[in-house]
Motif scaffolding. Sequence first.
Motif, short mmCIF file in Angstrom:
data_model
loop_
_atom_site.label_atom_id
_atom_site.label_comp_id
_atom_site.label_asym_id
_atom_site.label_seq_id
_atom_site.Cartn_x
_atom_site.Cartn_y
_atom_site.Cartn_z
N LYS A 6 0.83 -1.21 0.00
CA LYS A 6 0.00 0.00 0.00
C LYS A 6 0.86 1.25 0.00
CE LYS A 6 -1.97 1.76 3.65
NZ LYS A 6 -2.81 1.98 4.85
N GLU A 7 1.91 1.26 0.80
CA GLU A 7 2.79 2.43 0.87
C GLU A 7 3.50 2.67 -0.46
OE1 GLU A 7 3.02 4.70 3.29
OE2 GLU A 7 1.34 3.59 4.16
N LYS A 11 0.94 4.14 -2.81
CA LYS A 11 0.71 5.55 -2.47
C LYS A 11 1.84 6.42 -3.00
CE LYS A 11 -0.28 6.76 1.65
NZ LYS A 11 -0.24 6.82 3.14
N GLU A 63 -7.68 1.35 -0.54
CA GLU A 63 -7.05 1.92 0.66
C GLU A 63 -5.95 2.91 0.27
OE1 GLU A 63 -5.65 -0.91 3.47
OE2 GLU A 63 -7.51 -2.09 3.47
N SER A 108 -7.53 6.02 -1.48
CA SER A 108 -8.28 6.86 -0.54
C SER A 108 -7.35 7.77 0.26
CB SER A 108 -9.10 6.00 0.41
OG SER A 108 -10.08 5.26 -0.29
N GLU A 109 -6.13 7.33 0.48
CA GLU A 109 -5.16 8.15 1.21
C GLU A 109 -4.36 9.06 0.29
OE1 GLU A 109 -2.71 5.80 3.79
OE2 GLU A 109 -4.39 4.56 4.48
N GLN A 149 -4.49 13.94 -0.86
CA GLN A 149 -3.23 14.68 -0.74
C GLN A 149 -2.79 15.22 -2.10
OE1 GLN A 149 -0.03 12.75 1.58
NE2 GLN A 149 -1.54 11.26 2.27
N GLU A 159 -13.64 16.61 5.67
CA GLU A 159 -13.16 15.66 4.67
C GLU A 159 -14.07 15.70 3.44
OE1 GLU A 159 -11.81 10.97 4.33
OE2 GLU A 159 -13.02 11.66 6.02
#
Length: 303
Positions: free
Chosen positions: A14-15, A18, A48, A51-52, A56, A84
């Motif tokens: 995930k990181e 992102k 996930e 969404s993050e 940003q 949000e």
Amino acid sequence: MADEEVELNDEQKKEIAKWFLLNAPAGEIQFVAKDVKKILNDDELYHEAASEAFPQYNKSHMVCIEMPGLLGDVILTPFNELEENEFLDPRTAQVAIIDNIKQVCTEVRPALDEELPSAYVEEFRGSIEAEIARYVGEMYPKGVYSIYCVNGKDADGPEFDFELVVVISATRHSPQNFCNGSWRSTWNIEFKNDFQTIEIRGKMQVVAHYFEEGNVQLDTKHECNDSTIMQSPEDCAVAVANIIRHHEAEYSASLETSYSNLPDTTFKDLRRKLPVTRTLFPWHNASQFSLTRDIAKELGAGK
């Protein structure tokens, strides 16, 4: 011994996803997202990460999104985010509810009184907006802008301090020609009534991506400071707009000067010099050189 293959866990995947999304060039996150989703091959994990990352990215790139009902556009920034996915458009006194991943406005509601600046602050904000509208129309034909109150929005007289932020965003997306780019600038304007001064802090950023048979990116930033004296809202607006115009023109001119010198300076320093024979290296027939033969012999090639 050969390196063992490392298996990444879901959090690491995930990181990484992102990181790719957040570092997508201007106007290209949707293209990157398609590839990231395909590589992850896990809809839940992709959602996930998206969404993050998308909220940003949208705010840092000042993505502009059209509101329904001919209300115009809303710019997504940290300065006008209320909750949000909710962003204030002070020009229309509307709040846009945004789907960050799809980058669309799903709903619009009227702004509440407590979400808007006081009449005193609005007089300055509206005057500056009118001057910035003229400036952007002249300098950035496809640019967008907005002015927000970020501090002291309840100020109701000259004895109170308050702070406005001017944001300007201009993009040029041309993927069919393998290039995209954007100009983004933010100007913090602090009204300090005790000293009868206006302090101005500017941040400008230019990013570009050229990807025809390659991958070349530009990301350059510049900051500056200036000030002027407190006057009537109309006179303050003219002074602030002139300061912004001056610094942005100066920065733009410095970039053009740098680019005009690239062929004779930077590119010559970067490229590998030709050998003294002034002939190109024959990559198509490298086996004629002894170094190549020696390496081949050591590796047991040709047996």
